[in-house]
Design a protein around this motif. Sequence first.
Motif: not given
Length: 165
Positions: A135, A147, A150, A161-163
């Motif tokens: 996280e 987040l 990830i 970067i996504t999450g």
Amino acid sequence: MKKILFLLMISALLVSVSGVSAGADEVGDLFDYLFDHYAKGLTSGEVTLTISKQPDSTGFFEEAYLKVNGVAFRSDGIDYRVDSLLANVSGLQLNPPSAWKRYGEYHVKFDSFQSAALKVTVLESDINNALKGQELKFRADGKHFILSNIVVKITTSGIKITGNI
């Protein structure tokens, strides 16, 4: 990562050096100690170190070149992998070899270097494997966020970067 890189270099330097202010047995003992305490967590891969010549009595190395391929390690409970790492260090100053072992303990200390060039390659898949279950805590607009899940995607246009928040 800096700690492991430094210890890899020290371990490889000491294996390469003999007859400096210490006998070959002491250098071998020091390598065993460093390996047992720092490098034993490395899995797979290859580490090659080349030095221009043995260190002088002050612990000064003119030049050291380190090449690492496919090395994996665990740090702070997270598994990491480095696809490749190339480092060229000039003017590496450690403490004197005569001080590397005192009272049966090893005390190799990094002092400074004059210049260094470093190239590291980490694969997208290795980054995402290291991020699994992690996280990221951050603050934006005065609010705290976490987040999770990830995922990093590397493209020619940049890094995304996504999450989940």
